[in-house]
Design an enzyme around this catalytic site. Structure first.
Site, PDB file in Angstrom:
ATOM      1  N   PHE A  28      -1.124  -6.039  10.972  1.00 47.00           N
ATOM      2  CA  PHE A  28      -2.028  -6.399   9.878  1.00 47.00           C
ATOM      3  C   PHE A  28      -1.850  -7.850   9.422  1.00 47.00           C
ATOM      4  O   PHE A  28      -2.565  -8.307   8.522  1.00 47.00           O
ATOM      5  CB  PHE A  28      -1.859  -5.438   8.688  1.00 47.00           C
ATOM      6  N   GLU A  44       0.838  -1.193   0.000  1.00 46.92           N
ATOM      7  CA  GLU A  44       0.000   0.000   0.000  1.00 46.92           C
ATOM      8  C   GLU A  44       0.877   1.248   0.000  1.00 46.92           C
ATOM      9  O   GLU A  44       1.719   1.411   0.877  1.00 46.92           O
ATOM     10  CB  GLU A  44      -0.892  -0.021   1.244  1.00 46.92           C
ATOM     11  N   PHE A  73       1.974  -2.165   8.834  1.00 48.36           N
ATOM     12  CA  PHE A  73       2.103  -2.476  10.256  1.00 48.36           C
ATOM     13  C   PHE A  73       1.994  -3.988  10.467  1.00 48.36           C
ATOM     14  O   PHE A  73       1.121  -4.626   9.898  1.00 48.36           O
ATOM     15  CB  PHE A  73       1.022  -1.752  11.064  1.00 48.36           C
ATOM     16  N   HIS A  79      -1.692  -0.877  16.182  1.00 51.21           N
ATOM     17  CA  HIS A  79      -0.582  -0.430  15.324  1.00 51.21           C
ATOM     18  C   HIS A  79       0.748  -0.461  16.070  1.00 51.21           C
ATOM     19  O   HIS A  79       1.676   0.242  15.697  1.00 51.21           O
ATOM     20  CB  HIS A  79      -0.824   1.005  14.821  1.00 51.21           C
ATOM     21  N   GLU A  92      -4.492  -6.897   2.299  1.00 54.76           N
ATOM     22  CA  GLU A  92      -3.294  -7.605   2.758  1.00 54.76           C
ATOM     23  C   GLU A  92      -3.234  -9.059   2.296  1.00 54.76           C
ATOM     24  O   GLU A  92      -2.163  -9.546   1.936  1.00 54.76           O
ATOM     25  CB  GLU A  92      -3.191  -7.522   4.284  1.00 54.76           C
TER      26      GLU A  92
END
Lengths: 321, 348
Positions: free
Chosen positions: B108, B41, B105, B151, B82
């Site tokens: 994820f 991303e 992160f 996060h 993801e």
């Protein structure tokens, strides 16, 4: 449409091989000669073969837990498959994968996949390699009505659309996800889901080899020419349980008998080629026998083969560690 | 230390941050090998937008400059997806590319864990050694930015647990570059864990390309009184404690494993054989952690050398809190590390 004799022989040989292979696996499983869980593909042969007849070893397929048929259609050695399914030394994956994890990278068979919806994201990767390396090949993922409900498949469709990947999404709707019907579990239509990602998707009678073959021809041509992904939803049937040994209490009375009588893709193929005058019943019977002999030979080899050596427990975790 | 003979102690090298070191490694490997691609991303950023064509270069700027240099065909912006990112990386790795996938992160992994542990990690074994999955999953990790529970995790213990994965966790810029180049060239799937608090830390880093082999610990401080194992962002803290204690004549053997899988267990055991004492510092939660794993390793293989009980200094068994005072208390501090060292030294 006219098809060459050689083509018809190859198509029928592969289909009857898959059918008899699965029937034999059921027999061997019930006899205790196959450990674990086995999911059979008989009844869906027209799809695997109709698609894979367009592919070479350089093209990549990703399969499902019901993957034996895709393996055979993609050219995997059936004796080595039997060794693998029996958990024997010398199997396609050294006896370490089993029925649900058969792969043959050299044949472009990226693996059966025991995670429903696990394959399409990986086939995007194969398609990304094809695109990045400028190859003319195509990646094909097989999914069922069950995996059409998985988020991974929706994500794979979206990314394939975003990146214009040469990925042919084949949905084999056998109307049963384990023991749950698609009329209950799939909200809306699978083909409509694919189209919602701006990916063209055709619906096809998956019991008709020729229909699947022609639909796939169009789809694969689209993918190979750099126009991005394409999909088909093939309407198929499932004879056996989700796994061998599944008593199928969820099936209706006479349901399977009806399917065997009216929806059998091998019978439909035979009728078509005989009616058209392309082949004779005796020729087809001969191909049945030839396939049976090859499977018998494989089973004998599988029964005689030893288990993998204990060292195999520890090897092949990493390339280097 | 490295296969090109480049040394970290060569101070003529320019000073670079971890961010710059990783970015340089990515540039050099993409230059060297056309099969290396980056996907994730905003690895370039700005796709489908009206503003800058390279709006991000990764959310932390790690992939800055790669998009303009190598083009969007090799620096591929993906949607927030993801499972599809990791799946595409794994499938591409099986079929001729060397993808570096950015997970942004590490938290994820929750939405793509199947593609990591059931797919990429298992291919080689379950396909009988025929599959090769040369991919890198880059992910930022760790607490300290007030980013709260979803996060800020340290999930290297989860990844270390999985056979088939390699797990790398650099603590300084020199290691980050050499380990990243090794990760890209490695034929197995590698999880490359970058601590977000370390991105701006710097040290001399050679301009030329070099690799650091996996499974070889570094010894930022040497001593025979205490074996002090620390990982990632805990390494600078362990070094600070070691330096403070050195002024009192207490010398710690600070061991940075650099990779938790493979783990240089031998280096740790050899050190404990001399020191007889172990403090293990890890920012992850304590249960089934790498700290606990190392403690078990030492207890199993060097028990007779131990002169005091082992101590692990970790986060508590809680998610990462948001309020600054709570988060500060969550992360193992120099004070807690120092106290643990003194406690173990005070043992028998």
């Amino acid at each position: 449409m006219k098809y060459s004799k050689q083509f018809l022989v190859e198509a029928y040989t592969t289909m009857t091989t898959i059918r008899q292979f699965e029937e034999r696996m059921i027999k061997e499983f019930m006899a205790g000669n196959i450990p674990g869980f086995v999911h059979t593909y008989d009844g869906q042969e027209a799809v695997g073969v109709g698609v894979c007849m367009h592919l070479s070893d350089d093209d990549i397929i990703g399969s499902t837990h019901r993957g034996h048929g895709h393996c055979i259609a993609k050219g995997c050695d059936i004796e080595l498959m039997i060794l693998e399914i029996m958990g024997k030394s010398g199997g396609l994956c050294k006896g370490k994968g089993g029925s649900m994890h058969i792969a043959d990278i050299d044949k472009g068979m990226l693996g059966a996949n025991a995670i429903v919806g696990g394959g399409p994201p990986l086939c995007n990767g194969a398609a990304l390699s094809i695109k990045t390396l400028g190859k003319p090949d195509v990646a094909v993922s097989f999914s069922g009505d069950g995996s059409s409900n998985q988020g991974t498949v929706m994500e794979a469709l979206n990314l394939a659309g975003v990146l214009d990947l040469p990925h042919f999404f084949v949905f084999e709707n056998n109307h049963l996800a384990e023991g749950t019907g698609d009329s209950y579990a799939v909200s809306g239509e699978i083909a409509e889901r694919v189209r919602a990602f701006n990916i063209p998707c055709d619906t096809v009678d998956g019991t008709d080899f020729f229909a699947v073959y022609e639909a796939s021809k169009k789809a694969i041509k689209h993918c190979r020419s750099g126009k991005g992904p394409y999909g088909i939803e093939a309407d198929v049937i499932r004879y056996d349980g989700h796994f061998i040994g599944d008593p199928q209490a969820y099936r209706g009375e006479g349901e399977i008998a009806y399917l065997r009588e009216h929806k059998d893709c091998l019978k439909i193929f035979r009728k078509r080629v005989i009616d058209e005058g392309w082949m004779k019943a005796a020729e087809l019977d001969q191909l049945d026998e030839k396939a049976a002999d090859a499977i018998e030979k494989g089973v004998q080899r599988g029964m005689a083969a030893p288990r993998p050596s204990l060292e195999e427990l520890y090897s092949d975790v990493y390339c280097t560690y | 230390m490295s296969d090109s003979g480049v040394s970290a102690t060569h101070h003529n090298h320019p000073i670079k941050t971890i961010r710059e070191a990783i970015n340089e490694a990515l540039h050099q490997e993409m230059e060297r090998d056309a099969t290396v691609i980056i996907l994730g991303e905003e690895v370039a950023g700005g796709a489908g937008c009206q503003g800058s064509d390279e709006a991000y270069g990764g959310v932390f700027g790690l992939t800055k400059g790669l998009g303009p240099r190598f083009g969007r065909g090799r620096v591929i912006d993906t949607p927030i997806t993801e499972s599809a990112i990791i799946g595409a990386a794994a499938g591409a790795a099986n079929t001729g590319l060397r993808p570096v996938a950015e997970l942004m992160f590490v938290d994820f992994i929750g939405v793509c864990f199947d593609q990591i542990f059931n797919q990429a990690a298992k291919f080689r074994y379950m396909f009988g050694g025929k599959a090769r999955t040369p991919m890198v999953i880059r992910a930022t990790a760790g607490a300290g930015m007030r980013a709260a529970a979803q996060h800020s995790s340290m999930l290297h213990p989860v990844l270390t647990h999985i056979p088939g994965l390699k797990v790398v966790m650099p603590s300084n810029a020199y290691d980050a570059k050499g380990l990243m180049i090794q990760a890209i060239r490695d034929d197995d799937p590698v999880c490359f864990i970058e601590h977000k608090l370390l991105y701006e830390t710097s040290c001399p880093v050679p301009d030329e390309s070099y690799t650091i082999p996996f499974g070889e610990a570094a010894f930022p401080r040497e001593g025979s009184d205490m074996t002090l194992v620390a990982m990632g962002a805990m390494v600078p803290r362990a070094i600070a404690v070691a330096d403070k204690l050195a002024a009192e004549g207490i010398y710690c053997d600070v061991i940075d494993p650099r990779t938790t899988s493979p783990l240089d267990g031998e280096a740790i055991l050899e050190s404990v054989e001399v020191s007889g004492r172990l403090v293990c510092v890890d920012e992850a939660n304590p249960r089934c952690s790498v700290a606990a794993d190392i403690a078990a390793l030492v207890a199993e293989h060097a028990f007779s050398a131990l002169r005091a009980p082992i101590k692990c200094v970790t986060a508590p068994h809680t998610p990462v809190p948001f309020a600054p005072n709570l988060e500060d208390a969550y992360i193992p501090s120099e004070e807690r590390i120092e106290q643990a060292v003194r406690d173990v030294l005070g043992g028998r």
